[in-house]
Structures are given as C-alpha cells and as structure tokens.
Motif scaffolding. Structure first.
Motif, PDB file in Angstrom:
ATOM      1  N   PHE A   1     -26.203 -30.872  -8.117  1.00  0.00           N
ATOM      2  CA  PHE A   1     -26.480 -30.620  -6.712  1.00  0.00           C
ATOM      3  C   PHE A   1     -26.253 -29.154  -6.360  1.00  0.00           C
ATOM      4  O   PHE A   1     -27.044 -28.547  -5.632  1.00  0.00           O
ATOM      5  CB  PHE A   1     -25.604 -31.507  -5.819  1.00  0.00           C
ATOM      6  N   LEU A   2     -25.176 -28.575  -6.850  1.00  0.00           N
ATOM      7  CA  LEU A   2     -24.849 -27.188  -6.538  1.00  0.00           C
ATOM      8  C   LEU A   2     -25.762 -26.199  -7.246  1.00  0.00           C
ATOM      9  O   LEU A   2     -25.821 -25.026  -6.856  1.00  0.00           O
ATOM     10  CB  LEU A   2     -23.397 -26.894  -6.920  1.00  0.00           C
ATOM     11  N   GLY A   3     -26.453 -26.656  -8.285  1.00  0.00           N
ATOM     12  CA  GLY A   3     -27.308 -25.746  -9.040  1.00  0.00           C
ATOM     13  C   GLY A   3     -26.528 -24.764  -9.882  1.00  0.00           C
ATOM     14  O   GLY A   3     -26.986 -23.643 -10.131  1.00  0.00           O
ATOM     15  N   THR A   4     -25.341 -25.177 -10.327  1.00  0.00           N
ATOM     16  CA  THR A   4     -24.465 -24.272 -11.086  1.00  0.00           C
ATOM     17  C   THR A   4     -24.452 -24.580 -12.571  1.00  0.00           C
ATOM     18  O   THR A   4     -23.614 -24.037 -13.298  1.00  0.00           O
ATOM     19  CB  THR A   4     -23.031 -24.332 -10.533  1.00  0.00           C
ATOM     20  N   ASN A   5     -25.323 -25.465 -13.038  1.00  0.00           N
ATOM     21  CA  ASN A   5     -25.394 -25.707 -14.477  1.00  0.00           C
ATOM     22  C   ASN A   5     -25.843 -24.427 -15.185  1.00  0.00           C
ATOM     23  O   ASN A   5     -26.882 -23.854 -14.850  1.00  0.00           O
ATOM     24  CB  ASN A   5     -26.382 -26.834 -14.781  1.00  0.00           C
ATOM     25  N   PRO A   6     -25.055 -23.934 -16.155  1.00  0.00           N
ATOM     26  CA  PRO A   6     -25.421 -22.669 -16.820  1.00  0.00           C
ATOM     27  C   PRO A   6     -26.681 -22.835 -17.663  1.00  0.00           C
ATOM     28  O   PRO A   6     -26.891 -23.872 -18.296  1.00  0.00           O
ATOM     29  CB  PRO A   6     -24.198 -22.376 -17.691  1.00  0.00           C
ATOM     30  N   SER A   7     -27.524 -21.810 -17.651  1.00  0.00           N
ATOM     31  CA  SER A   7     -28.744 -21.821 -18.452  1.00  0.00           C
ATOM     32  C   SER A   7     -29.216 -20.383 -18.596  1.00  0.00           C
ATOM     33  O   SER A   7     -28.893 -19.527 -17.773  1.00  0.00           O
ATOM     34  CB  SER A   7     -29.825 -22.667 -17.786  1.00  0.00           C
ATOM     35  N   PRO A   8     -30.002 -20.100 -19.640  1.00  0.00           N
ATOM     36  CA  PRO A   8     -30.554 -18.742 -19.779  1.00  0.00           C
ATOM     37  C   PRO A   8     -31.397 -18.334 -18.568  1.00  0.00           C
ATOM     38  O   PRO A   8     -31.361 -17.176 -18.146  1.00  0.00           O
ATOM     39  CB  PRO A   8     -31.403 -18.850 -21.049  1.00  0.00           C
ATOM     40  N   ALA A   9     -32.144 -19.285 -17.990  1.00  0.00           N
ATOM     41  CA  ALA A   9     -32.972 -18.971 -16.827  1.00  0.00           C
ATOM     42  C   ALA A   9     -32.108 -18.580 -15.637  1.00  0.00           C
ATOM     43  O   ALA A   9     -32.432 -17.639 -14.897  1.00  0.00           O
ATOM     44  CB  ALA A   9     -33.857 -20.162 -16.478  1.00  0.00           C
ATOM     45  N   LYS A  10     -30.977 -19.297 -15.447  1.00  0.00           N
ATOM     46  CA  LYS A  10     -30.075 -18.972 -14.339  1.00  0.00           C
ATOM     47  C   LYS A  10     -29.453 -17.594 -14.536  1.00  0.00           C
ATOM     48  O   LYS A  10     -29.329 -16.812 -13.581  1.00  0.00           O
ATOM     49  CB  LYS A  10     -28.990 -20.042 -14.232  1.00  0.00           C
ATOM     50  N   LEU A  11     -29.075 -17.274 -15.767  1.00  0.00           N
ATOM     51  CA  LEU A  11     -28.489 -15.961 -16.048  1.00  0.00           C
ATOM     52  C   LEU A  11     -29.505 -14.851 -15.781  1.00  0.00           C
ATOM     53  O   LEU A  11     -29.162 -13.811 -15.188  1.00  0.00           O
ATOM     54  CB  LEU A  11     -28.013 -15.904 -17.501  1.00  0.00           C
ATOM     55  N   ARG A  12     -30.758 -15.059 -16.184  1.00  0.00           N
ATOM     56  CA  ARG A  12     -31.795 -14.056 -15.913  1.00  0.00           C
ATOM     57  C   ARG A  12     -32.010 -13.889 -14.410  1.00  0.00           C
ATOM     58  O   ARG A  12     -32.227 -12.769 -13.924  1.00  0.00           O
ATOM     59  CB  ARG A  12     -33.103 -14.462 -16.597  1.00  0.00           C
ATOM     60  N   GLU A  13     -31.941 -14.974 -13.688  1.00  0.00           N
ATOM     61  CA  GLU A  13     -32.109 -14.941 -12.238  1.00  0.00           C
ATOM     62  C   GLU A  13     -30.999 -14.117 -11.583  1.00  0.00           C
ATOM     63  O   GLU A  13     -31.253 -13.289 -10.697  1.00  0.00           O
ATOM     64  CB  GLU A  13     -32.092 -16.379 -11.700  1.00  0.00           C
TER      65      GLU A  13
END
Length: 381
Positions: free
Chosen positions: A344-356
């Motif tokens: 829900f929080l959108g805090t799952n780590p991922s390469p896409a999130k890090l790039r964002e």
C-alpha cells in the motif's frame, strides 16, 4: 467516587472533536484560493488505457462496477447512482493512468475556463454526450473539466442490512446472511496522486478548479517547510461534500496511487472482499477505518497492478471547515485495522524505485534529500 473536574470555560477550537487536533499556524497555507477561475462540482470519472479490455471487464464486474457502454476500443464503467460514468478504459499498448475528469457545476463554467486558460471547449464522446475543456496540471496530468448532456439513470442498489444495536431491535426472527457477491459500486469517491511538484500542483487545483483543502499532512520536524500531503474537496458552499475528492502527496514519482469507490456498508465491503479473494485477486490493505476522512476501507490490486478501494461511511464537510494539520506517518493512516502494508505504501524496494528516486533528486522539483529522508521516516513511523 472521585470525579475529575471539568473546565467548562476552556475555549473550544475549530478542530476540537473534529477531523484534526491542530489548525493552521500563522502564515501557513490557507487551503483555498481567494478568487478561483471556477468551482468544479465533483470528480466525474477517471481515464485509463489497457491492452486487454476483456480482462479489464472481468475485474470490473468482480469489483462491483456496472457496464455503461462497451465498444471495441472503449469500456465505460459506472456505479448504481444516477450521474456520469466513473471510469473509462481505452484500448492501448500498455496499462497506464491518463488523468481525471471533473464535473463542471454548469455549462457556462467551460466557457469561463476556456477563456482563462486559452483552451477550447470541445464535444465529448461520452455516453449521453457532452462537452469538455482539456487542461494539463503542473505534474503533467491531463485534466478534463466536463459537462455531460445527460445523466445515466440510477440502477438497483445493494440491499443494506438491518442491524440490531443495543436495545434497538429492528430485526427479530430473522438471520443475517449477506450474499457472497461483488460489492456493488455506488459512485466514484476520490483519486490519489503522487507528484514531485506538490505545492505547484496543489495551488493549480485550488486556483483553477476551486478545490479547497480539508487536511494537510507535514513531515516531522519540517512543518516550517510546508505540507507534503493534502486531502482536497470540492467547494459547494453550505452543501456538505466528500472530505476529499482529490488527494496528493509529495514523492519521487509522478503518477496514480489509488482511486476509491463507495459501496453500501461494512458488510458490502467484507462480503465483496471475500468474493474477490476467492477469485484470486490481491488485497493490498484492509479492512480498517481511516483517520483523515474516516472511511471504512479495503484496498485491492487489479490484474494490471492498479490499486482500487472500496469505501463506506466517509466524512462530509461544508465550505465552513478550515484545514486541519497533522504529522505524516504510516501509523496515522488508520484508526483501526491491520498494520499498513509495504504494498500500500509503495515502499517495496526495486531497481525501478531506486531509479525513480535518483531521477527525482537530480531534477528541478520539490524533492531534496531532507524531504526524502523525512518521507522515509514517516512511512516507517
């Protein structure tokens, strides 16, 4: 028995026993524009693109939408209440959120808006016909303001259960057996967006569309830098409306977070949730009750990973209530319910999130390292 003395002379604040413990401090954002271009009446519908309309329709029916219209390239979804459709899904190469459409209070508002923004009033291809003005908000979202020529007629409602409460016994010699069926959607309630240019986008919606803020959230130790989230409602004067029609928060991304759809009551939420779970859909978070807005909530993911909410029993505010101010935190999202999830929080780590995140920190926007650290701390508090 000892009694605690009551100070009956203590002054009451506008926020005591209401939606927030705190109001604004001197010089903080007022939460409304002095002279907006127009005042939209409500959120009309949301626009999406998806490659598979058949799959989208299956989920829509399971979630509780009715079908307003279906062509080879478009799927219009609606609720049971009379009015406009609440979602249009157009066939596209990829699944993506396009933007929201707001309902103009009257046809003349479209002309006023077009003159003020330099845009044009155009005919709208919507069931029943209508016209619209197409805008672009500071985050880059296409925003329509629409006036529909005809309203869709009301459909049959989901039966509300008769409850026995305390000594009020309205149901005797009868059992409760809510049917295991989709939670029948009544209407679109709100949409939540993430933006890197929070303050610019907030002011645009207040100045251009006449929305007003119900509640601000701020980061711990950073209140002086202004809010990082706003719950925003329409201004219909003395007529009370949803606590929020639009909510926005500062973040590293720019995009759709979730949308919310009203259903009859808690039993409709729960039984409809069981129906969705039995069909293999993913619950994101719920069931619980929010603080800002007070809604009973249940969040689900559709097959394209978009988050949608069933809600009931939300707060209704007239134009008289001033904005509340509260610290932003994950634990402050609900009065009761299961712990908030990373999904829900959108805090799952991922390469896409890090790039964002890295892209946001390098860009010309309102996110800087202090803001990012404050947001991370809030989502873990």
């Amino acid at each position: 028995m000892s009694r605690t003395p009551v100070n009956r002379a203590a002054p009451r604040t506008p926020h005591q026993d209401l939606h927030s413990e705190q109001g604004a401090l001197r010089g903080e954002h007022p939460g409304r524009a002095r002279n907006p271009v127009i005042k939209v009446a409500d959120l009309a519908w949301l626009e999406f693109e998806k490659p598979d309309l058949d799959r989208a329709e299956v989920f829509a029916r399971d979630f509780g939408f009715a079908i307003a219209a279906r062509t080879e390239r478009e799927l219009w979804l609606r609720g049971t209440l009379a009015g406009s459709p609440c979602m249009v899904i157009r066939r596209g190469r990829a699944s993506r959120f396009i933007g929201p459409a707001f309902r103009a209070a009257e046809r003349g508002d479209l002309d006023r808006l077009a003159r003020a923004t330099g845009d044009t009033v155009r005919d709208l291809d919507v069931p029943g016909g209508g016209q619209s003005v197409a805008l672009l908000d500071p985050s880059g979202f296409p925003v329509r303001v629409v006036h529909c020529a005809q309203q869709l007629p009301a459909l049959s409602e989901q039966q509300r259960l008769m409850l026995n409460v305390g000594t009020e016994h309205r149901r005797t010699n009868a059992t409760q057996r809510p049917p295991r069926e989709p939670s029948r959607i009544q209407r679109l309630g709100h949409v939540v967006l993430e933006t890197r240019v929070f303050m610019r986008t907030l002011n645009w919606y207040l100045d251009i569309l006449g929305l007003i803020v119900s509640d601000f959230l701020f980061l711990d130790g950073q209140r002086g830098r202004g809010p990082t989230m706003a719950f925003i409602r329409c201004d219909q004067g003395s007529r009370a409306v949803d606590h929020h029609t639009l909510a926005m928060h500062l973040g590293p991304g720019t995009g759709y977070v979730h949308s919310a759809y009203q259903v009859t009551d808690l039993d409709a939420i729960a039984a409809g949730g069981e129906y969705l779970a039995e069909r293999g859909y993913q619950r994101s978070w719920g069931i619980g009750r929010h603080i800002q807005g007070s809604q009973l909530f249940d969040y689900w993911r559709d097959p394209d990973r978009f988050m949608l909410e069933h809600f009931a029993d939300g707060d209704l505010f007239s134009c008289d209530l001033e904005p509340g101010w509260a610290p932003m935190s994950a634990s402050g999202l609900a009065q009761w319910g299961p712990p908030v999830t990373r999904d829900f929080l959108g805090t799952n780590p991922s390469p896409a999130k890090l790039r964002e995140v890295m892209s946001a920190l390098r860009g010309d926007n309102e996110l800087d390292p202090a803001r990012l650290l404050g947001l991370m701390k809030a989502m873990n508090s």
